[in-house]
Design a protein around this motif. Structure first.
Motif, PDB file in Angstrom:
ATOM      1  N   PHE A  59      48.110  32.671  42.208  1.00 58.12           N
ATOM      2  CA  PHE A  59      48.010  31.587  43.025  1.00 58.12           C
ATOM      3  C   PHE A  59      47.269  30.234  43.719  1.00 58.12           C
ATOM      4  CE2 PHE A  59      52.440  33.079  42.636  1.00 58.12           C
ATOM      5  CZ  PHE A  59      53.224  32.005  42.059  1.00 58.12           C
TER       6      PHE A  59
ATOM      7  N   LYS B  21      45.716  27.213  41.729  1.00 57.39           N
ATOM      8  CA  LYS B  21      46.538  26.387  40.701  1.00 57.39           C
ATOM      9  C   LYS B  21      46.695  25.269  41.239  1.00 57.39           C
ATOM     10  CE  LYS B  21      46.012  30.275  38.393  1.00 57.39           C
ATOM     11  NZ  LYS B  21      45.470  30.535  37.163  1.00 57.39           N
TER      12      LYS B  21
ATOM     13  N   VAL C 236      50.189  22.879  41.731  1.00 58.29           N
ATOM     14  CA  VAL C 236      51.859  23.923  41.832  1.00 58.29           C
ATOM     15  C   VAL C 236      52.812  22.781  42.257  1.00 58.29           C
ATOM     16  CG1 VAL C 236      51.260  26.350  42.328  1.00 58.29           C
ATOM     17  CG2 VAL C 236      51.207  24.217  43.801  1.00 58.29           C
TER      18      VAL C 236
ATOM     19  N   LYS D 137      47.129  21.289  44.797  1.00 54.70           N
ATOM     20  CA  LYS D 137      46.657  22.475  44.050  1.00 54.70           C
ATOM     21  C   LYS D 137      46.763  23.837  45.529  1.00 54.70           C
ATOM     22  CE  LYS D 137      42.072  22.560  44.179  1.00 54.70           C
ATOM     23  NZ  LYS D 137      40.458  22.051  43.213  1.00 54.70           N
TER      24      LYS D 137
ATOM     25  N   ILE E 172      54.224  26.819  38.752  1.00 59.67           N
ATOM     26  CA  ILE E 172      52.796  26.345  38.348  1.00 59.67           C
ATOM     27  C   ILE E 172      53.267  25.419  37.211  1.00 59.67           C
ATOM     28  CG2 ILE E 172      50.607  27.402  36.736  1.00 59.67           C
ATOM     29  CD1 ILE E 172      50.522  29.854  38.283  1.00 59.67           C
TER      30      ILE E 172
ATOM     31  N   GLU F 255      50.864  23.487  34.337  1.00 56.46           N
ATOM     32  CA  GLU F 255      49.866  23.568  33.335  1.00 56.46           C
ATOM     33  C   GLU F 255      49.161  22.163  32.082  1.00 56.46           C
ATOM     34  OE1 GLU F 255      50.846  26.667  30.798  1.00 56.46           O
ATOM     35  OE2 GLU F 255      52.102  27.944  32.468  1.00 56.46           O
TER      36      GLU F 255
END
Length: 63
Positions: free
Chosen positions: A12, A15, A17, A30, A61, A63
């Motif tokens: 994670f 990433k 989120v 992040k 998450i 995208e």
């Protein structure tokens, strides 16, 4: 087994989120740091935000 958990949590890192928290609160950012207790440090438009793992209901998450 804790090494396996560490590997899952490390996926994670860095990433973007969305995090649902107790009390109908939600935040996004992040993930800069994460530990075995699911404590997070998020970087978002407000700077750095620290979240205790015990307050987290759901992490997704973006995208």
């Amino acid at each position: 087994m804790s090494d396996d958990v560490n590997k899952l949590f490390r996926q994670f890192k860095n990433k973007n989120v969305s995090v649902d928290l107790r009390g109908d609160y939600q935040t996004e950012g992040k993930i800069i740091a994460i530990d075995n207790y699911l404590n997070l440090v998020l970087e978002n438009e407000n700077g750095l935000e620290t979240i205790k793992g015990g307050n987290i209901i759901f992490i997704s998450i973006k995208e």
